[in-house]
Design an enzyme around this catalytic site. Structure first.
Site, mmCIF file in Angstrom:
data_model
loop_
_atom_site.group_PDB
_atom_site.id
_atom_site.type_symbol
_atom_site.label_atom_id
_atom_site.label_comp_id
_atom_site.label_asym_id
_atom_site.label_seq_id
_atom_site.Cartn_x
_atom_site.Cartn_y
_atom_site.Cartn_z
ATOM 1 N N HIS A 310 1.096 -0.991 0.431
ATOM 2 C CA HIS A 310 -0.218 0.078 0.317
ATOM 3 C C HIS A 310 0.952 1.191 -0.130
ATOM 4 C CE1 HIS A 310 -3.456 2.887 1.210
ATOM 5 N NE2 HIS A 310 -3.923 1.635 0.807
ATOM 6 N N ASP A 368 -8.059 -5.151 0.595
ATOM 7 C CA ASP A 368 -8.419 -6.336 -1.108
ATOM 8 C C ASP A 368 -7.877 -7.504 -0.481
ATOM 9 O OD1 ASP A 368 -7.828 -3.407 -2.829
ATOM 10 O OD2 ASP A 368 -9.895 -4.525 -2.609
HETATM 11 C C1 SDX Z 1 -6.158 0.348 -3.115
HETATM 12 O O1 SDX Z 1 -4.593 4.613 -2.025
HETATM 13 C C2 SDX Z 1 -5.611 4.142 -0.879
HETATM 14 O O2 SDX Z 1 -6.167 4.628 -0.144
HETATM 15 C C3 SDX Z 1 -5.938 2.685 -2.142
HETATM 16 C C4 SDX Z 1 -7.029 1.966 -1.325
HETATM 17 C C5 SDX Z 1 -8.471 2.616 -1.005
HETATM 18 O O3 SDX Z 1 -9.272 1.965 0.180
HETATM 19 O O4 SDX Z 1 -8.314 3.271 -1.673
HETATM 20 O O5 SDX Z 1 -6.262 1.282 0.075
HETATM 21 C C6 SDX Z 1 -7.350 0.796 -1.714
HETATM 22 O O6 SDX Z 1 -6.233 -0.064 -3.880
HETATM 23 C C7 SDX Z 1 -5.770 -1.101 -2.303
HETATM 24 C C8 SDX Z 1 -4.243 -1.017 -2.847
HETATM 25 C C9 SDX Z 1 -4.986 -3.008 -3.718
HETATM 26 N N1 SDX Z 1 -3.658 -3.204 -4.726
HETATM 27 C C10 SDX Z 1 -2.932 -4.281 -4.207
HETATM 28 O O7 SDX Z 1 -3.313 -5.059 -3.849
HETATM 29 C C11 SDX Z 1 -1.941 -4.156 -5.882
HETATM 30 C C12 SDX Z 1 -0.943 -4.732 -5.619
HETATM 31 N N2 SDX Z 1 0.239 -3.998 -4.306
HETATM 32 C C13 SDX Z 1 0.485 -3.165 -5.088
HETATM 33 O O8 SDX Z 1 0.534 -2.532 -6.846
HETATM 34 C C14 SDX Z 1 2.075 -1.933 -4.562
HETATM 35 O O9 SDX Z 1 2.025 -2.319 -3.601
HETATM 36 C C15 SDX Z 1 0.788 -1.003 -5.075
HETATM 37 C C16 SDX Z 1 -0.081 -0.183 -6.410
HETATM 38 C C17 SDX Z 1 -0.969 -1.192 -3.747
HETATM 39 C C18 SDX Z 1 1.243 0.899 -4.368
HETATM 40 O O10 SDX Z 1 2.484 1.206 -5.154
HETATM 41 P P1 SDX Z 1 3.739 2.168 -4.542
HETATM 42 O O11 SDX Z 1 3.447 2.026 -3.875
HETATM 43 O O12 SDX Z 1 3.828 2.665 -5.539
HETATM 44 O O13 SDX Z 1 4.590 0.941 -3.911
HETATM 45 P P2 SDX Z 1 6.099 0.367 -5.363
HETATM 46 O O14 SDX Z 1 5.398 -0.163 -6.868
HETATM 47 O O15 SDX Z 1 6.909 1.860 -4.782
HETATM 48 O O16 SDX Z 1 5.822 -0.677 -3.960
HETATM 49 C C19 SDX Z 1 7.932 -0.691 -2.958
HETATM 50 C C20 SDX Z 1 8.617 -1.822 -3.994
HETATM 51 C C21 SDX Z 1 8.478 -2.317 -5.382
HETATM 52 O O17 SDX Z 1 10.074 -2.649 -4.906
HETATM 53 P P3 SDX Z 1 11.479 -2.024 -4.968
HETATM 54 O O18 SDX Z 1 11.316 -1.579 -6.083
HETATM 55 O O19 SDX Z 1 11.593 -1.399 -3.608
HETATM 56 O O20 SDX Z 1 12.634 -3.294 -5.424
HETATM 57 O O21 SDX Z 1 7.408 -3.150 -3.198
HETATM 58 C C22 SDX Z 1 8.051 -3.786 -4.062
HETATM 59 C C23 SDX Z 1 7.892 -2.902 -5.306
HETATM 60 O O22 SDX Z 1 8.627 -3.768 -6.638
HETATM 61 N N3 SDX Z 1 5.711 -4.749 -4.011
HETATM 62 C C24 SDX Z 1 5.334 -5.361 -4.452
HETATM 63 C C25 SDX Z 1 4.065 -4.991 -4.103
HETATM 64 N N4 SDX Z 1 3.608 -3.970 -4.115
HETATM 65 C C26 SDX Z 1 4.489 -3.558 -4.091
HETATM 66 N N5 SDX Z 1 6.101 -6.681 -4.417
HETATM 67 C C27 SDX Z 1 5.125 -7.850 -4.833
HETATM 68 N N6 SDX Z 1 3.567 -7.582 -4.863
HETATM 69 C C28 SDX Z 1 3.518 -5.869 -3.854
HETATM 70 N N7 SDX Z 1 1.821 -6.094 -4.030
#
Ligand code: SDX
Length: 433
Positions: A310, A368
């Site tokens: 998140h 989720d």
């Molecule tokens: C919602 O914003 C809100 O409030 C949204 C929400 C609401 O109520 O409105 O809470 C609802 O959208 C919840 C989120 C649902 N999405 C998912 O579950 C999809 C999976 N999650 C990821 O796509 C991700 O965690 C996000 C999109 C939720 C957040 O992305 P960020 O903040 O841009 O984080 P990032 O991509 O910069 O990740 C940081 C690191 C990265 O690794 P490095 O580059 O540092 O090595 O963490 C890794 C990412 O690759 N990472 C994951 C991951 N999420 C982040 N690796 C594997 N699986 C994941 N799910």
């Protein structure tokens, strides 16, 4: 709106020039550096493409502390509201920033109940879609089309019309959502009834049929209401920011909510609940968890652990905790206590939370991760999961819309950019290229 307090200044020295920028403090959470004068004083923009360090507005509605895992609406914790309140009471709280007394709550419930039907011409819109259209596409179409029907609640400068628009959207979303489902399965539309609760009405319109009385389970009705509470609002997330930006141009509320629905659909946002179930189906068995965890860590593999991570929560999403507990209760009620999906999800969570990659990146289950398991157990197809998220989040979107429109300081949102394109060059006629 509560006035921010001054918390001193920040000094910025750039290109040999020093500017003093005001620092503002809210009632809770991080202070902000007010950069509104930065361009005028330095000729420079701030740069924050995905808004990781940018406050886009003032708001009194929802407070999140991602480090600790706190979510409050109007100062009330999400855990308290999920346990002790009702979705319509939370709707009132988000619209008016205070919990209602008994009389006001009854009035509000009556108002919402009496707005649940939609114009019969809107019903004809459904037949323009293919039966296998994704219901989120239908939601965008039908909600956007409300702009063409409810002209007596589109004057955003009239407080009464603004409130009616809020009531209409909250009241009609369950009907619109249920009819999107009915249309996809070829069953007759069920009309709302005034003698049922908000959640009960929605369940009957979705799963009831004209051939028999619908047997409403009080436990499922309560679980549905709680799921709506948990999805109601969440500060300035992607879809809410879309609604605010659309609204800043003066667009009507129905068009702005349709824009919010479109944004929520993405798998990185509200579409994740559907993606979690598809991921669990793909993993299939506990023995495959290690392989999928390795894929989630592999930068060359697009696979992500859906329902994990998140932008704000670097701790357990408090909503996930409540939903995990609800999953147990709903499955118990449905006699599906040992649902293999829930077992698989809990094992996946356990192994992921023990894994260094997830721990060091503070990737925890989010809202989720468990919601889809409950919704599937209740009987919703996966394509309907994000529709339910949109149904519940409509109150958050419209409350944020109302707050922004009522803020005298609000202006049209217009971000700038860091330009990396071609500098000026002469046009070359096509026969010379
Ligand atoms: C919602 O914003 C809100 O409030 C949204 C929400 C609401 O109520 O409105 O809470 C609802 O959208 C919840 C989120 C649902 N999405 C998912 O579950 C999809 C999976 N999650 C990821 O796509 C991700 O965690 C996000 C999109 C939720 C957040 O992305 P960020 O903040 O841009 O984080 P990032 O991509 O910069 O990740 C940081 C690191 C990265 O690794 P490095 O580059 O540092 O090595 O963490 C890794 C990412 O690759 N990472 C994951 C991951 N999420 C982040 N690796 C594997 N699986 C994941 N799910």
């Amino acid at each position: 709106m509560t006035e921010a307090k001054s918390a001193g200044t920040a000094t910025l020295t750039v290109d040999g020039k020093t500017v003093e920028l005001p620092v503002l403090a809210g009632t809770d959470g991080p202070n902000v550096i007010d950069v509104r004068r930065l361009y005028a004083e330095t000729g420079m923009f701030t740069y924050d493409p995905s808004y990781t360090s940018t406050a886009s507005c003032d708001s009194e509605l929802t407070y999140i502390d991602g480090e600790v895992g706190i979510l409050r609406h109007g100062g009330y914790s999400i855990e308290d509201l999920a346990e002790k309140s009702s979705f319509l009471e939370v709707c009132y709280l988000l619209l008016h920033k205070e919990l209602p007394n008994k009389a006001d709550l009854e009035d509000f419930q009556d108002t919402i109940t009496n707005h649940t039907m939609i114009h019969e011409q809107l019903r004809n819109l459904y037949s323009g879609f293919r039966r296998d259209a994704h219901p989120m596409a239908v939601m965008i179409g039908v909600v956007g089309a409300m702009s063409a029907f409810y002209h007596d609640s589109t004057d955003i400068n009239d407080p009464q019309q603004r409130l009616i628009a809020c009531h209409r959207l909250i009241a009609k979303m369950p009907t619109i959502a249920a009819w999107a489902y009915k249309y996809s399965v070829g069953q007759p539309f069920m009309y709302p009834r005034n003698d049922m609760s908000y959640a009960g009405n929605f369940l009957r319109m979705t799963f009831g049929v004209p051939a028999e009385e619908y047997e409403l389970s009080p436990a499922i009705e309560k679980a549905m209401d709680r799921i709506f509470i948990l999805h109601a609002d969440h500060e300035q997330n992607a879809s809410t920011s879309t609604v605010r930006l659309a609204s800043s141009s003066g667009a009507n509320p129905f068009a702005c909510i349709a824009a919010g629905i479109a944004t929520l659909w993405g798998p990185a946002h509200g579409g994740a609940n559907q993606a979690v179930l598809e991921m669990l189906d793909q993993i299939g068995d506990k023995k495959n968890i290690p392989e999928f965890l390795e894929r989630a860590k592999d930068k060359d593999d697009p696979f992500r652990l859906m329902g994990f991570g998140h932008r704000v929560y670097k701790n357990y999403d408090p909503r996930a905790g409540v939903l995990k507990q609800s999953a147990d209760e709903v499955l118990e009620e449905l006699g599906a206590r040992n649902d293999p999906l829930l077992e698989l999800a809990m094992e996946l969570e356990k192994i992921a939370l023990e894994d260094e990659y997830f721990a060091e990146r503070k990737l925890f289950p989010n809202v989720d991760f468990y919601s889809g398991i409950i919704l599937k157990a209740i009987g919703f197809p996966t394509e309907m999961f994000t529709v339910l998220f949109a149904l519940a989040r409509t109150v958050g979107w419209i409350a944020q819309w109302k707050e922004m429109i009522e803020d005298p300081a609000q202006r049209i949102g217009r971000p700038r950019q860091l330009f990396l394109g071609q500098t000026e060059r002469e046009y070359v006629p096509v026969d010379k290229r």
